[in-house]
Structure formats: C-alpha cells, structure tokens
Write an enzyme that holds these catalytic residues in place. Structure first.
Site, PDB file in Angstrom:
ATOM      1  N   ASP A  89      67.222  47.973  73.971  1.00 11.67           N
ATOM      2  CA  ASP A  89      66.378  46.821  73.655  1.00 11.67           C
ATOM      3  C   ASP A  89      66.390  45.796  74.799  1.00 11.67           C
ATOM      4  OD1 ASP A  89      64.676  45.444  71.949  1.00 11.67           O
ATOM      5  OD2 ASP A  89      65.944  45.754  70.203  1.00 11.67           O
ATOM      6  N   GLU A 148      61.208  47.329  75.499  1.00 12.06           N
ATOM      7  CA  GLU A 148      60.932  45.951  75.960  1.00 12.06           C
ATOM      8  C   GLU A 148      59.618  45.439  75.380  1.00 12.06           C
ATOM      9  OE1 GLU A 148      57.747  46.567  77.657  1.00 12.06           O
ATOM     10  OE2 GLU A 148      58.432  44.867  78.859  1.00 12.06           O
ATOM     11  N   TRP A 149      59.011  46.231  74.499  1.00 15.65           N
ATOM     12  CA  TRP A 149      57.867  45.868  73.633  1.00 15.65           C
ATOM     13  C   TRP A 149      56.511  45.812  74.328  1.00 15.65           C
ATOM     14  CZ3 TRP A 149      61.579  41.666  74.157  1.00 15.65           C
ATOM     15  CH2 TRP A 149      62.754  41.892  73.445  1.00 15.65           C
ATOM     16  N   GLY A 150      56.447  46.057  75.620  1.00  9.89           N
ATOM     17  CA  GLY A 150      55.133  46.136  76.260  1.00  9.89           C
ATOM     18  C   GLY A 150      54.747  45.080  77.277  1.00  9.89           C
ATOM     19  N   ASP A 183      57.289  44.635  67.204  1.00  7.14           N
ATOM     20  CA  ASP A 183      57.713  45.442  66.049  1.00  7.14           C
ATOM     21  C   ASP A 183      56.608  45.615  65.006  1.00  7.14           C
ATOM     22  OD1 ASP A 183      60.036  45.061  67.426  1.00  7.14           O
ATOM     23  OD2 ASP A 183      61.183  44.275  65.743  1.00  7.14           O
TER      24      ASP A 183
END
Ligand code: GLA
Length: 412
Positions: free
Chosen positions: A157, A192-194, A215
């Site tokens: 994460d 890292e979500w983008g 998320d």
C-alpha cells in the site's frame, strides 16, 4: 491518509532506471513469470477489516475447498491490513499474537496443504493505512520474513508516503527487488490507487498488478466520502488502460464486492443501498471482461446461492482467465448502453452488453460496428445457453443495470 488527487506524468528516465535495477535483482522485465493470468482469491479487508485472524483465514481456506471455489480458480488467501502485532527488537515484523497465536508460517503451511496460497499486506512508508508498522527502510528484512513464512503474494500500500511519482517508483522498486532477492516466487501487487499512473511503471519495476483507482465500495454507483467509488465509477476509470494489461502484468480495479450485501466493515457505507443481484452480477461480468484480478471479499462461509452462482460461473471466469490476457475495451458507448469487447484465444471474442439506464432496453448490435466478422456462433454465458449463429446484427434484451455476457466463436 495521503490521497490528494493529482495527475502527473512519470519521467521516462526514472521508469527506465527502475527497470534496470529490477533486472539487476533478477527480475524479468514485465514480471512475466508470475501471474500469467489475473490472480484470483479472497481478501480479508472488505468484509472483515480488523477482525482478520488465523482462525478466519483457516476457515476461508476450508470453505474455498468445500464450495468448489478452489477448483474454480480462487487460490490466494490474502490477509489485508491489521494483521500486525509490531516490529520486534530483531527488526522483524510479527503478527498480532491474539489473533495469530500460531504465527504466519503455520498458517501458510495450513493453506499450502490445501493447494492454496497465502497473501499478506504492507505499506511503502513507516506506517500502513491502518497505522501499523510499514516496510520503508525494512524492505530486505520484511521480504525475507515474508519468504521465510511461505508467503506467496504481497499487497503493498501507499498511505503516508509522498505524492510524487519518483518516490513511489523508487519505493516499489526497492520492495520488488527485495522480494526477487529472496528467491521465492511472490506476486507483487502495487496499491498506490492510480494517481501516479502505475500502469506506466509498475510492471517495469517487477510488479504483477497495480491498483488503478481508489477503494471500491459496496455500492453500484456514486462517490462516497471523497474518494471511495461505486462499481460503475471504477469501470469508467478503466477506459484507456486496456493496452497496459497482459500476461504477468494486470490493471487491478480493486476487489469484488459481490455478496457483501451491506455487511462490509468499512466497505459498505451506512445509508447507501448495497448493489442488487443484477448489479453484483454486472461487477463480476465487467471485472472478468477487464481481465481483472478476482478477489472475493464476502464471508464465503455463509454465502447464499445467488452469490455462489455469481462467483463460480466457470464460463464467466474463463473469460477473465483467458490465456491471451487481453483486457476489454469499451467499444461502444451509446447513451445508457455500453458494449465491452475482449479478444480471447483462438479467435474467440467475449462481449459485455451493459445497460446503465433505469429501464430494460432492446439493443441492436451490428458486428461491423465493432470491427467483427459478419457471422458468429453466440453463447449466453450467464444463461449457459447457445443462441445459434447470428449474422450481421445481434438483437439483445438487456435489463436495467444488467450486463449480458456473450462468447462469440467463429461461425465456419
Ligand atoms: C487502503 C487500500 C485498501 C486496504 C486498506 C487497508 O485503503 O486501498 O484496499 O488495503 O488500505 O488499510
């Protein structure tokens, strides 16, 4: 959490340097040895959050076997955040002794004995998103510890880390290299979500998959609490990313919410209706078309027949796991109707017809409009029914929020 949205372009030289260092550590460019098809399994976070324990993971392992989910391809049992007890004087992470009294090694043995694999979680900063010890500066030790425990998958994460892409590439590269140096095949999942466009560099540094968005939430549509997304919102953010996916390197639009039914600890927002059966089936369809990792997150021990049917449809899963490894593109967006097209091995094609509108619709799809040959044998995957040879134009009824999933084979 460190989640301000920003758009950036990753400097090419940096990505190239990261790729060189990954190769020096023994990684294949593109990480093509691992995850030749999108990883499938179960993750603890969405439904259980802090309630993850060795007892729970063992029960999920038994359930994967008993329900036939293992047979269907679900293999990785992934422990998400909040498994940690701390970092000992020896510098090594240890699990919470109350919830993991036998330790992770014993749990890995249990899981492996059932033909399954174990996943674990850490973060590229001093703390994880749930404020547990992170792996920054401890990459070598943590990678070795995970390998010694018999871990097969690491979700890594990015909470509490700086926003710039250079640091992210460096930190993910450091962990990828440390994992490679252990000599154990550990699937590496960038989370890292983008915002730093990991599709441009994550495979090059040695990851097999990377999250493309914030998320997912247990809702059909909408943005909840600033950055948490419904199923459709996530789907929209995959447009344009298909070219980055392939065997050993996958876009990850986050976990399945199928079957959560409003019970997710953090994932089911209070006051929002959970998706309907049709909407859950659409998530499964679209995730399979997008060659996404398939991580169920519901309580497998108590799932109802509908959920089981959605998660375990072998023909739908075969679209996700197709060896060609191509991700669907949105070939048509026509008001509320969308057509998603995924080329499959041996000249087959999977199509998804998604109706985002509030009412049922009849849709006529000309094969030539999506650059397909004039005649195809068509199979309806959710109905498990052959529709015969369709020439020229397919006419399909599509319910509100439904995704009709079709497999086309060349009509000789
Ligand atoms: C982040 C990730 C989630 C989950 C939590 C755990 O929000 O994106 O998938 O791992 O952290 O704290």
């Amino acid at each position: 959490m460190n989640r301000r949205e920003f758009v950036t372009t990753v400097p090419g030289a940096l990505a190239a340097e990261a790729a060189r260092s990954a190769r020096a550590a023994g990684a294949e460019p593109g990480g093509s040895i691992l995850a030749p098809t999108p990883p499938m399994g179960w993750m603890s976070w969405n439904q259980f959050g802090p309630k993850v324990s060795e007892a729970l993971v063992r029960e999920m392992a038994d359930t994967l076997v008993a329900t036939g989910m293992r047979q269907a391809g679900y293999r990785y049992l992934c422990i998400d955040d909040l498994w940690q007890g701390g970092r000992g004087r020896d510098g090594r992470l240890y699990p919470d002794p109350k919830r993991f009294p036998s330790g992770i090694r014993a749990l890995a043995d249990y899981v492996h004995a059932r033909g399954l694999a174990l996943g674990i979680y850490s973060d590229a900063a001093d703390r994880t998103c749930a404020e547990q010890p992170g792996s920054l500066g401890h990459e070598e030790t943590d990678a070795r510890t995970f390998a010694e425990w018999g871990v097969d998958y690491l979700k890594y994460d990015y909470c509490f880390a700086p926003e710039d892409p250079e640091t992210a590439i460096r930190r993910y590269g450091a962990m990828a290299s440390a994992l490679r140096r252990t000599g154990r095949a550990i699937v590496f999942s960038v989370c890292e979500w983008g915002p730093r466009e990991p599709w441009l560099w994550a495979a090059k540094v040695g990851a097999q998959l990377w999250r493309t968005t914030w998320d997912v939430r247990d809702i059909w549509e909408g943005e909840y609490n600033d950055s948490h997304l419904g199923i459709l919102d996530i789907v929209d953010r995959q447009v344009g990313l298909a070219g980055y996916a392939g065997p050993g390197h996958w876009n990850d639009p986050d976990m399945l919410v199928v079957g959560l039914r409003g019970k997710g600890v953090y994932t089911s927002p209070k006051g929002w209706p959970p998706p309907t059966d049709t909407e859950y089936r659409s998530q499964m369809s679209l995730w399979c078309l997008m060659a996404s990792p398939l991580h169920a997150t519901n309580d497998l021990r108590t799932m109802d027949e509908v959920t089981r049917g959605i998660l375990m449809n072998a023909e739908v899963i075969a679209v996700d796991q197709d060896p060609l490894g191509r991700q669907a593109v949105r070939a048509i967006k026509d008001r509320a109707m969308e057509v998603w097209k995924k080329p499959l091995a041996e000249g087959h094609v999977a199509l998804g017809l998604l109706n985002r509108g509030p009412g049922a619709a009849e849709y006529s799809l000309k094969w030539s409009d999506i650059a397909l040959a004039p005649a195809w044998k068509v199979r309806d995957l959710w109905a498990g029914r052959d529709l015969g040879v369709v020439r020229g134009t397919l006419v399909a009824q599509v319910g509100s929020h439904e995704t009709r999933m079709l497999r086309l084979s060349p009509a000789s």
